[in-house]
Motif scaffolding. Structure first.
Motif, mmCIF file in Angstrom:
data_model
loop_
_atom_site.group_PDB
_atom_site.id
_atom_site.type_symbol
_atom_site.label_atom_id
_atom_site.label_comp_id
_atom_site.label_asym_id
_atom_site.label_seq_id
_atom_site.Cartn_x
_atom_site.Cartn_y
_atom_site.Cartn_z
ATOM 1 N N ILE A 51 37.944 38.288 53.364
ATOM 2 C CA ILE A 51 37.463 38.585 52.009
ATOM 3 C C ILE A 51 37.886 39.998 51.598
ATOM 4 O O ILE A 51 38.461 40.210 50.528
ATOM 5 C CB ILE A 51 35.915 38.457 51.930
ATOM 6 C CG1 ILE A 51 35.496 36.994 52.107
ATOM 7 C CG2 ILE A 51 35.390 39.002 50.591
ATOM 8 C CD1 ILE A 51 33.987 36.799 52.274
ATOM 9 N N GLU A 55 40.754 41.002 48.662
ATOM 10 C CA GLU A 55 40.383 41.814 47.500
ATOM 11 C C GLU A 55 41.266 43.057 47.395
ATOM 12 O O GLU A 55 41.682 43.448 46.301
ATOM 13 C CB GLU A 55 38.911 42.231 47.575
ATOM 14 C CG GLU A 55 37.920 41.083 47.472
ATOM 15 C CD GLU A 55 37.860 40.445 46.086
ATOM 16 O OE1 GLU A 55 38.626 40.848 45.188
ATOM 17 O OE2 GLU A 55 37.042 39.524 45.910
ATOM 18 N N GLY A 111 40.974 34.907 36.200
ATOM 19 C CA GLY A 111 39.725 34.840 36.947
ATOM 20 C C GLY A 111 39.528 36.013 37.889
ATOM 21 O O GLY A 111 38.588 36.059 38.664
ATOM 22 N N MET A 116 34.364 42.838 40.848
ATOM 23 C CA MET A 116 33.684 42.431 42.089
ATOM 24 C C MET A 116 34.477 42.804 43.335
ATOM 25 O O MET A 116 33.989 42.671 44.459
ATOM 26 C CB MET A 116 33.482 40.914 42.091
ATOM 27 C CG MET A 116 32.628 40.418 40.952
ATOM 28 S SD MET A 116 32.556 38.613 40.913
ATOM 29 C CE MET A 116 31.388 38.324 42.220
ATOM 30 N N ASN A 120 32.856 43.714 46.918
ATOM 31 C CA ASN A 120 33.105 42.705 47.961
ATOM 32 C C ASN A 120 33.666 43.358 49.220
ATOM 33 O O ASN A 120 33.335 42.977 50.342
ATOM 34 C CB ASN A 120 34.118 41.656 47.475
ATOM 35 C CG ASN A 120 33.442 40.392 46.946
ATOM 36 O OD1 ASN A 120 32.227 40.265 47.004
ATOM 37 N ND2 ASN A 120 34.249 39.472 46.419
ATOM 38 N N LEU B 33 35.455 32.633 38.412
ATOM 39 C CA LEU B 33 35.786 34.002 38.838
ATOM 40 C C LEU B 33 36.220 33.958 40.286
ATOM 41 O O LEU B 33 35.457 33.559 41.169
ATOM 42 C CB LEU B 33 34.565 34.916 38.701
ATOM 43 C CG LEU B 33 34.125 35.245 37.281
ATOM 44 C CD1 LEU B 33 32.917 36.162 37.311
ATOM 45 C CD2 LEU B 33 35.262 35.907 36.514
ATOM 46 N N LEU B 34 37.456 34.378 40.539
ATOM 47 C CA LEU B 34 38.020 34.215 41.873
ATOM 48 C C LEU B 34 37.333 35.088 42.918
ATOM 49 O O LEU B 34 37.150 34.665 44.051
ATOM 50 C CB LEU B 34 39.541 34.457 41.824
ATOM 51 C CG LEU B 34 40.321 33.186 41.427
ATOM 52 C CD1 LEU B 34 39.959 32.689 40.057
ATOM 53 C CD2 LEU B 34 41.797 33.392 41.544
ATOM 54 N N SER B 35 36.935 36.288 42.524
ATOM 55 C CA SER B 35 36.256 37.158 43.486
ATOM 56 C C SER B 35 34.875 36.625 43.844
ATOM 57 O O SER B 35 34.364 36.862 44.940
ATOM 58 C CB SER B 35 36.117 38.577 42.928
ATOM 59 O OG SER B 35 37.354 39.229 42.982
ATOM 60 N N ASP B 36 34.273 35.918 42.911
ATOM 61 C CA ASP B 36 32.976 35.303 43.169
ATOM 62 C C ASP B 36 33.127 34.226 44.240
ATOM 63 O O ASP B 36 32.355 34.165 45.196
ATOM 64 C CB ASP B 36 32.430 34.708 41.859
ATOM 65 C CG ASP B 36 31.143 33.931 42.060
ATOM 66 O OD1 ASP B 36 30.344 34.346 42.923
ATOM 67 O OD2 ASP B 36 30.948 32.926 41.363
ATOM 68 N N MET B 38 35.642 33.997 46.335
ATOM 69 C CA MET B 38 36.061 34.687 47.564
ATOM 70 C C MET B 38 34.839 35.234 48.300
ATOM 71 O O MET B 38 34.726 35.096 49.516
ATOM 72 C CB MET B 38 36.997 35.831 47.148
ATOM 73 C CG MET B 38 37.924 36.299 48.226
ATOM 74 S SD MET B 38 38.972 35.002 48.847
ATOM 75 C CE MET B 38 39.069 35.466 50.556
ATOM 76 N N GLY B 39 33.924 35.819 47.570
ATOM 77 C CA GLY B 39 32.770 36.454 48.196
ATOM 78 C C GLY B 39 31.664 35.486 48.591
ATOM 79 O O GLY B 39 30.972 35.714 49.575
ATOM 80 N N ASN B 40 31.500 34.407 47.834
ATOM 81 C CA ASN B 40 30.285 33.608 48.000
ATOM 82 C C ASN B 40 30.443 32.138 48.397
ATOM 83 O O ASN B 40 29.474 31.535 48.847
ATOM 84 C CB ASN B 40 29.455 33.675 46.716
ATOM 85 C CG ASN B 40 29.050 35.101 46.392
ATOM 86 O OD1 ASN B 40 28.612 35.836 47.275
ATOM 87 N ND2 ASN B 40 29.224 35.511 45.150
ATOM 88 N N ILE B 59 42.892 31.091 47.720
ATOM 89 C CA ILE B 59 41.472 31.288 48.027
ATOM 90 C C ILE B 59 40.904 30.073 48.756
ATOM 91 O O ILE B 59 40.194 30.215 49.757
ATOM 92 C CB ILE B 59 40.694 31.594 46.737
ATOM 93 C CG1 ILE B 59 41.059 33.013 46.291
ATOM 94 C CG2 ILE B 59 39.192 31.434 46.929
ATOM 95 C CD1 ILE B 59 40.503 33.442 44.983
ATOM 96 N N LYS B 63 39.342 30.494 52.452
ATOM 97 C CA LYS B 63 37.922 30.202 52.627
ATOM 98 C C LYS B 63 37.677 28.848 53.309
ATOM 99 O O LYS B 63 36.530 28.423 53.430
ATOM 100 C CB LYS B 63 37.225 30.198 51.259
ATOM 101 C CG LYS B 63 37.273 31.518 50.508
ATOM 102 C CD LYS B 63 36.463 32.601 51.168
ATOM 103 C CE LYS B 63 34.990 32.400 50.964
ATOM 104 N NZ LYS B 63 34.206 33.524 51.545
#
Lengths: 147, 111
Positions: A51, A55, A111, A116, A120, B33-36, B38-40, B59, B63
């Motif tokens: 992750i 990022e 997106g 974030m 992250n 949202l890609l970071s969302d 990625m993170g969750n 992603i 993941k």
């Protein structure tokens, strides 16, 4: 008896990133993930590292002109250095705030750029250091300890 | 529940990654949202989104997601299809909106 030196190892990986090239974003993360799996690192730690590195990669692609990813793995930890030539970050504290973003409209439409990324990275690393010079570039150092 | 079962029960189109249809599903995640994601998002989840570019597959692969469902009749871009086939992670499609397909998937999971 095996000497101390016999048990030590250091593995290095180096990748380059081109600013604006979203087609290859995720390649270094994917390679690092494979290597860590082969080294039998625990799943949770691998997930965190992937992750954070992804990022960091996206930040370089979205904001900088070019960058490199230097990965160093030893028996106790992984250290990742992501350095870019780019615009730099004028206010790192502000950039660390969830939701703060300077991403372009196009990047947001994909997106990304929701502010974030850095949070992250913070959440998923044991140590995170950011150094930046406006107009020159940014270096991010991330350390994850193996449990 | 396998990906092939939700394809059948929710009448989804299979765009690519057919070899991954026997992947086991652990749940679902909805976000554009890609970071969302990625993170969750968590391993084995099905990701419902309107994003069609290939970073979605980067992603999904990083993941270890089970599949991606594109909503509103959206179609994956060419390199998204290629990446999906390389990684054996199916890209599926529906004419339904995010709200509707997420509701149906949730219901299927909680039967």
């Amino acid at each position: 008896m095996e000497g101390v030196w016999g048990r030590l190892f250091i593995l290095k990986l180096i990748f380059s990133i081109q600013g604006g090239d979203f087609t290859h974003a995720g390649h270094p993360s994917s390679e690092v993930k494979k290597v860590l799996k082969q080294l039998d690192i625990d799943g949770k730690t691998i997930k965190n590292i992937v992750i954070a590195l992804y990022e960091a990669e996206v930040n370089v692609v979205a904001h900088a002109w070019r960058g490199t990813v230097d990965v160093e793995i030893d028996e106790s930890k992984i250290t990742i250095l992501v350095s870019d030539e780019g615009p730099g970050i004028p206010d790192i504290e502000q950039a660390m705030q969830a939701g703060f973003s300077t991403a372009s409209k196009q990047v947001r439409e994909m997106g990304f750029g929701a502010g974030m990324g850095l949070p992250n990275m913070k959440k998923n690393t044991d140590e995170l250091y950011i150094e930046s010079e406006v107009g020159k570039g940014t270096t991010v150092k991330m350390v994850n300890n193996f449990s | 529940m396998k990906v092939s079962e939700i394809v059948e029960k929710l009448k989804l189109k299979v765009y690519s990654g057919q070899k991954g249809l026997d992947r086991e599903i652990s749940g679902g995640y909805v976000s554009d949202l890609l970071s969302d994601v990625m993170g969750n998002a968590r391993e084995g989840e099905v990701w419902i989104t309107l994003q069609v570019h290939q970073n979605v597959m980067a992603i999904a692969s990083l993941k270890d997601l089970a599949a991606v469902i594109l909503v509103n009749n959206l179609e994956p871009l060419e390199n998204t299809v290629r990446h999906s086939n390389d990684e054996n992670i199916p890209v599926l499609g529906t004419s339904l909106s995010t709200f509707e397909i997420a509701g149906k998937l949730y219901q299927l999971f909680n039967q």
